[in-house]
Design a protein around this motif. Sequence first.
Motif, short mmCIF file in Angstrom:
data_model
loop_
_atom_site.label_atom_id
_atom_site.label_comp_id
_atom_site.label_asym_id
_atom_site.label_seq_id
_atom_site.Cartn_x
_atom_site.Cartn_y
_atom_site.Cartn_z
N LYS A 166 0.85 -1.35 -0.06
CA LYS A 166 0.02 0.19 -0.09
C LYS A 166 0.94 1.32 -0.02
N LYS A 167 0.04 2.20 -0.44
CA LYS A 167 1.16 3.54 -0.69
C LYS A 167 1.37 3.88 0.91
N ALA A 168 2.43 4.45 1.23
CA ALA A 168 2.91 4.59 2.64
C ALA A 168 1.91 5.80 3.17
N SER A 169 1.73 5.53 4.32
CA SER A 169 0.73 6.47 4.91
C SER A 169 1.66 7.74 5.57
N VAL A 170 1.00 8.80 5.43
CA VAL A 170 1.56 10.07 5.81
C VAL A 170 0.46 10.60 6.80
N ASP A 171 1.22 10.81 8.18
CA ASP A 171 0.41 11.24 9.24
C ASP A 171 1.11 12.68 9.44
N ASP A 315 6.97 10.98 11.43
CA ASP A 315 5.81 11.81 10.98
C ASP A 315 6.09 13.22 11.22
N HIS A 318 7.15 14.79 8.30
CA HIS A 318 5.65 15.18 7.49
C HIS A 318 4.82 16.41 7.97
N HIS A 352 -2.32 15.67 -1.30
CA HIS A 352 -3.54 15.79 -0.55
C HIS A 352 -3.28 16.83 0.33
#
Length: 370
Positions: A166-171, A315, A318, A352
């Motif tokens: 899955k696409k790496a989650s960004v928090d 994160d 991010h 996003h």
Amino acid sequence: MPIYEYQKGGKAHYYYAFEVKDASGERKTIKKRGFTGKKEARAAEAEARVSWEKGNYIDPSTMLYGEYVKNWLANKQDISDQTRATNDGHLKNHIIPEIGQIPLQKVNVTHIEGMVKKLQEKGLAPGTVKKIYNLVQTSFKDAAIKELIVKNPFNLLADGSKPRAKKASVDYWTVDEVREFLGGFEHRLKILFILAIYTGMRRGEILGLRWKDVDFDNGQIRISQILAFKGKIKDGAKTTAGNRSISIPPVVVAELKKHRTVVIQEKWEAKDNYKDNDLVICGKDGRPVSWSNFHKFWIRRLEKAPNLRKIRFHDLRHTCASLLLSAGTHPKIVQELLGHSSIKVTLDLYSHMMPNIQADAVKNLEKMLT
């Protein structure tokens, strides 16, 4: 010397073959193909003869996949120490228990599909399953090149059988969450989090930062070394693009100066026990902060802020990008600050977070044309 030529893909290749007698007196042929030069084939043939005479020879037709993959990984040169340790763990815990006892030449599509299914049933993250799959796939590609196997089972896999990461989650934290976190404590290593949030530096970059790479007068930090796996200091950044200079605001300059006063005091108190590595982030004895101790420190800080959402330390990087983009910073500037290899990486990760860019662009076009 029993070296023979054959054609493969329109090019000359070589193989060796010689006869021996086994323990029961039966004759058998020791043979191996896949050499691109006579010299290479002769050297391998000589090594095989010595191995046979010492009783250490392993017939490729009976070699277990577990034996092959351990030897293949041990001889692999193009990986870092950290990657090697990770791959060793995958071999021990997942790959060898699933397909290690199958002869290399008999591993088939069903075995590969079964391994993937077992990994998924263990509850491993999709990204981890994909990495293990890729490791096994690469080992079989190498076996095919060396002509240890007739067919590569991975070439026969249907697309639906291949795991997908899955696409790496960004928090990330909001402005209010950052203020609550930074305002909620004082600690000798608080500067670590200030640097992460204000600069987006990676963990290894922060832990490897030296005082000589901090330009107080011009408000600049130069990334020129990192703290790598097992506490090793490594020249340069994680990537070529990571070797960069980062502008820091006056508040970070002030915090760095305050932290430097603490470090000087600790150095004076430790006297001869101080190991001066010129590190900004270090233990009270001057030595680097290990990855494990750093992680424990981060978890403790989160536990002492129960009202905050739990995120990874990465994160905070991010978070820096999110705050910059929400303030209208151009993605190209964010790319340069964070040290991404290209602006595509930045846009893929944070598009996003930029919902207003397209709307603003359309409005500006409207103003130009009306």
